[in-house]
Motif scaffolding. Structure first.
Motif, PDB file in Angstrom:
ATOM      1  N   LEU A  35       0.803  -1.223   0.000  1.00 33.69           N
ATOM      2  CA  LEU A  35       0.000   0.000   0.000  1.00 33.69           C
ATOM      3  C   LEU A  35       0.834   1.270   0.000  1.00 33.69           C
ATOM      4  CD1 LEU A  35      -3.066  -0.833   2.264  1.00 33.69           C
ATOM      5  CD2 LEU A  35      -2.731  -1.134  -0.180  1.00 33.69           C
ATOM      6  N   SER A  36       2.158   1.130   0.096  1.00 34.78           N
ATOM      7  CA  SER A  36       2.992   2.320  -0.069  1.00 34.78           C
ATOM      8  C   SER A  36       3.172   2.639  -1.543  1.00 34.78           C
ATOM      9  CB  SER A  36       4.362   2.113   0.593  1.00 34.78           C
ATOM     10  OG  SER A  36       5.088   1.097  -0.074  1.00 34.78           O
ATOM     11  N   GLU A  37       2.781   1.680  -2.416  1.00 29.03           N
ATOM     12  CA  GLU A  37       2.927   1.858  -3.860  1.00 29.03           C
ATOM     13  C   GLU A  37       1.608   1.731  -4.609  1.00 29.03           C
ATOM     14  OE1 GLU A  37       5.656  -1.199  -4.908  1.00 29.03           O
ATOM     15  OE2 GLU A  37       7.366  -0.281  -3.875  1.00 29.03           O
ATOM     16  N   THR A  38       0.620   1.074  -3.981  1.00 28.11           N
ATOM     17  CA  THR A  38      -0.648   0.773  -4.651  1.00 28.11           C
ATOM     18  C   THR A  38      -1.820   1.250  -3.802  1.00 28.11           C
ATOM     19  OG1 THR A  38       0.391  -1.228  -5.538  1.00 28.11           O
ATOM     20  CG2 THR A  38      -1.999  -1.076  -5.698  1.00 28.11           C
ATOM     21  N   PRO A  39      -2.833   1.876  -4.389  1.00 25.11           N
ATOM     22  CA  PRO A  39      -3.998   2.310  -3.603  1.00 25.11           C
ATOM     23  C   PRO A  39      -4.845   1.120  -3.171  1.00 25.11           C
ATOM     24  CG  PRO A  39      -4.348   2.753  -5.937  1.00 25.11           C
ATOM     25  CD  PRO A  39      -2.922   2.315  -5.802  1.00 25.11           C
ATOM     26  N   VAL A  40      -5.487   1.254  -2.031  1.00 26.31           N
ATOM     27  CA  VAL A  40      -6.259   0.142  -1.481  1.00 26.31           C
ATOM     28  C   VAL A  40      -7.426  -0.239  -2.387  1.00 26.31           C
ATOM     29  CG1 VAL A  40      -7.866   1.504  -0.066  1.00 26.31           C
ATOM     30  CG2 VAL A  40      -7.178  -0.787   0.683  1.00 26.31           C
ATOM     31  N   GLN A  41      -7.919   0.706  -3.191  1.00 28.20           N
ATOM     32  CA  GLN A  41      -9.030   0.381  -4.093  1.00 28.20           C
ATOM     33  C   GLN A  41      -8.628  -0.673  -5.128  1.00 28.20           C
ATOM     34  OE1 GLN A  41      -7.956   3.450  -3.335  1.00 28.20           O
ATOM     35  NE2 GLN A  41      -7.713   4.770  -5.142  1.00 28.20           N
ATOM     36  N   ALA A  42      -7.314  -0.758  -5.435  1.00 24.21           N
ATOM     37  CA  ALA A  42      -6.845  -1.793  -6.353  1.00 24.21           C
ATOM     38  C   ALA A  42      -6.951  -3.170  -5.698  1.00 24.21           C
ATOM     39  CB  ALA A  42      -5.402  -1.513  -6.773  1.00 24.21           C
ATOM     40  N   VAL A  43      -6.732  -3.206  -4.394  1.00 25.92           N
ATOM     41  CA  VAL A  43      -6.875  -4.455  -3.636  1.00 25.92           C
ATOM     42  C   VAL A  43      -8.337  -4.894  -3.649  1.00 25.92           C
ATOM     43  CG1 VAL A  43      -6.610  -5.545  -1.380  1.00 25.92           C
ATOM     44  CG2 VAL A  43      -4.918  -3.870  -2.153  1.00 25.92           C
ATOM     45  N   VAL A  44      -9.250  -3.955  -3.409  1.00 25.10           N
ATOM     46  CA  VAL A  44     -10.685  -4.257  -3.399  1.00 25.10           C
ATOM     47  C   VAL A  44     -11.133  -4.755  -4.771  1.00 25.10           C
ATOM     48  CG1 VAL A  44     -13.005  -3.281  -3.129  1.00 25.10           C
ATOM     49  CG2 VAL A  44     -11.163  -2.590  -1.564  1.00 25.10           C
ATOM     50  N   GLU A  45     -10.655  -4.096  -5.812  1.00 28.65           N
ATOM     51  CA  GLU A  45     -11.020  -4.500  -7.182  1.00 28.65           C
ATOM     52  C   GLU A  45     -10.560  -5.925  -7.470  1.00 28.65           C
ATOM     53  OE1 GLU A  45     -10.176  -3.084 -11.818  1.00 28.65           O
ATOM     54  OE2 GLU A  45      -9.581  -1.799 -10.141  1.00 28.65           O
ATOM     55  N   GLU A  46      -9.342  -6.247  -7.054  1.00 25.04           N
ATOM     56  CA  GLU A  46      -8.829  -7.599  -7.262  1.00 25.04           C
ATOM     57  C   GLU A  46      -9.627  -8.618  -6.454  1.00 25.04           C
ATOM     58  OE1 GLU A  46      -7.102 -10.641  -8.739  1.00 25.04           O
ATOM     59  OE2 GLU A  46      -6.316  -8.695  -9.379  1.00 25.04           O
ATOM     60  N   ALA A  47      -9.984  -8.255  -5.208  1.00 23.75           N
ATOM     61  CA  ALA A  47     -10.745  -9.166  -4.347  1.00 23.75           C
ATOM     62  C   ALA A  47     -12.125  -9.466  -4.930  1.00 23.75           C
ATOM     63  CB  ALA A  47     -10.882  -8.559  -2.952  1.00 23.75           C
ATOM     64  N   GLU A  48     -12.694  -8.503  -5.645  1.00 20.28           N
ATOM     65  CA  GLU A  48     -14.038  -8.674  -6.221  1.00 20.28           C
ATOM     66  C   GLU A  48     -14.012  -9.353  -7.589  1.00 20.28           C
ATOM     67  OE1 GLU A  48     -16.373  -4.874  -4.225  1.00 20.28           O
ATOM     68  OE2 GLU A  48     -15.325  -4.605  -6.145  1.00 20.28           O
ATOM     69  N   THR A  49     -12.812  -9.523  -8.145  1.00 20.83           N
ATOM     70  CA  THR A  49     -12.679 -10.166  -9.456  1.00 20.83           C
ATOM     71  C   THR A  49     -12.653 -11.684  -9.290  1.00 20.83           C
ATOM     72  OG1 THR A  49     -11.410  -8.278 -10.281  1.00 20.83           O
ATOM     73  CG2 THR A  49     -11.267 -10.336 -11.537  1.00 20.83           C
ATOM     74  N   VAL A  50     -13.505 -12.371 -10.007  1.00 19.18           N
ATOM     75  CA  VAL A  50     -13.599 -13.831  -9.912  1.00 19.18           C
ATOM     76  C   VAL A  50     -12.268 -14.458 -10.331  1.00 19.18           C
ATOM     77  CG1 VAL A  50     -14.792 -15.891 -10.757  1.00 19.18           C
ATOM     78  CG2 VAL A  50     -16.067 -13.767 -10.376  1.00 19.18           C
ATOM     79  N   PRO A  51     -11.751 -15.397  -9.535  1.00 16.67           N
ATOM     80  CA  PRO A  51     -10.450 -16.012  -9.868  1.00 16.67           C
ATOM     81  C   PRO A  51     -10.523 -16.885 -11.116  1.00 16.67           C
ATOM     82  CG  PRO A  51     -11.467 -17.131  -8.004  1.00 16.67           C
ATOM     83  CD  PRO A  51     -12.318 -15.932  -8.281  1.00 16.67           C
TER      84      PRO A  51
END
Length: 339
Positions: free
Chosen positions: A55-71
């Motif tokens: 999170l020092s390099e990536t915004p947390v919204q990118a984490v949320v987007e990845e978590a919501e993306t079907v594997p």
């Protein structure tokens, strides 16, 4: 919930959709994350099912987007997120804008195919933050603080057992005395000792003595212990070993002074009925180091400790001004204590 209970739940298949791991014991945090990885993701799938973020390099919204993306091609994915300030009172990176409200919304209805693990290298979370309260409601928040003195010894003994070798009485104490309290270093030394003993073999204090390199601080602790027990021959041998390793005499004197200062602090705080954990927090030491300093403190009166510190302060001045030969000064100090 504590880490032990959470680990038991994971082994039983009870997985939380979100974990916040925090504390100063980075090694144990990584162990817990590895346990999750072992139980969630098959080895052959980890290259694309275990996704790291910082999170020092990536915004947390990118984490949320990845978590919501079907594997893709796997049932679940694991998101390992290194967090610098989201859950703590630390200063946020002005270059990265974190939309924390999106994470809060996600926590209310987390995806069943994603597990998010936040790894926070900080002793405390900022309980005033809404995101911390939301994490405690929606997920599992676990503290990884330094192990207590007895816990550390049990951790070492279990580590030997998990590696398939037995330990003789006193081996765990000998290993901590030689390698220090850092879990990463202890783990590496256990690997080496068990490899030496062989499958089903036994590791004893003699093996630790011959195979584990003592750091300067561990040698100084042993030196002070020998001084306290009037074993001047051993103390001098340790001193000469440090000098042979090209340690600066002024540095050795400073470390000896530091150890006596710790002994005095532990003695004074123990007299005020402070617990081992409270003393560790107050002095900034590992609880095991506090335990050992407490044992040494019983061998000295407070006034004697203050006198020794005064002698060391005078020795430091003489060594730095050239009023005395450095090595001779250390030798005379030790002989004076044993007189």
């Amino acid at each position: 919930m504590d880490a032990k209970t959470a680990a038991k739940d994971i082994r039983q298949g009870k997985i939380s959709p979100l974990y916040v791991l925090y504390g100063s014991e980075k090694f144990r945090m990584n162990e817990f994350a590895a346990l999750l990885e072992d139980h969630l993701i098959a080895k052959e799938d980890r290259d694309f099912a275990v996704i790291p973020f910082d999170l020092s390099e990536t915004p947390v919204q990118a984490v949320v987007e990845e978590a919501e993306t079907v594997p893709f091609m796997v049932e679940r994915k694991l998101l390992l997120v290194r967090d610098a300030s989201l859950f703590t009172a630390g200063k946020e990176n002005a270059k990265i804008e974190h939309r924390v409200e999106l994470l809060s919304e996600y926590m209310q209805a987390p995806a069943d195919f994603s597990v998010i693990v936040f790894l926070v290298n900080n002793d405390k979370l900022d309980e005033r933050k809404k995101i911390v309260k939301a994490a405690k409601t929606a997920g599992t928040v676990l503290a990884f603080n330094p192990l207590g003195a007895e816990e550390l010894l049990r951790w070492v003994e279990k580590g030997f057992k998990d590696r398939g070798c037995a330990v003789a009485p006193g081996t765990a104490e000998a290993l901590v005395a030689s390698a220090g309290t850092g879990l990463q270093n202890l783990s590496a030394e256990m690997d080496k000792l068990c490899l030496f003993a062989g499958a089903g073999g036994t590791v004893d204090a003699a093996a630790v003595e011959s195979l584990v390199h003592r750091g300067t601080e561990q040698n100084v602790f042993t030196l002070v212990e020998d001084i306290a027990n009037l074993r001047l021959d051993k103390a001098l041998n340790t001193l000469y070993e440090l000098l042979k390793q090209r340690e600066e005499p002024i540095k050795i004197a400073a470390l000896i002074a530091r150890q006596f200062r710790i002994i005095l602090q532990v003695k004074d705080l123990s007299a005020l009925s402070y617990s081992q954990g409270q003393i560790a927090a107050q002095v900034g030491l590992h609880p095991y180091a506090v335990k050992l300093a407490g044992e040494q403190a019983r061998k000295f009166e407070s006034q004697r400790l203050r006198q020794i510190l005064s002698i060391l302060a005078d020795l430091d001045y003489q060594m730095k001004t050239g009023a005395i030969d450095k090595v001779l000064g250390l030798e005379m100090f030790m002989l004076r204590l044993g007189a």
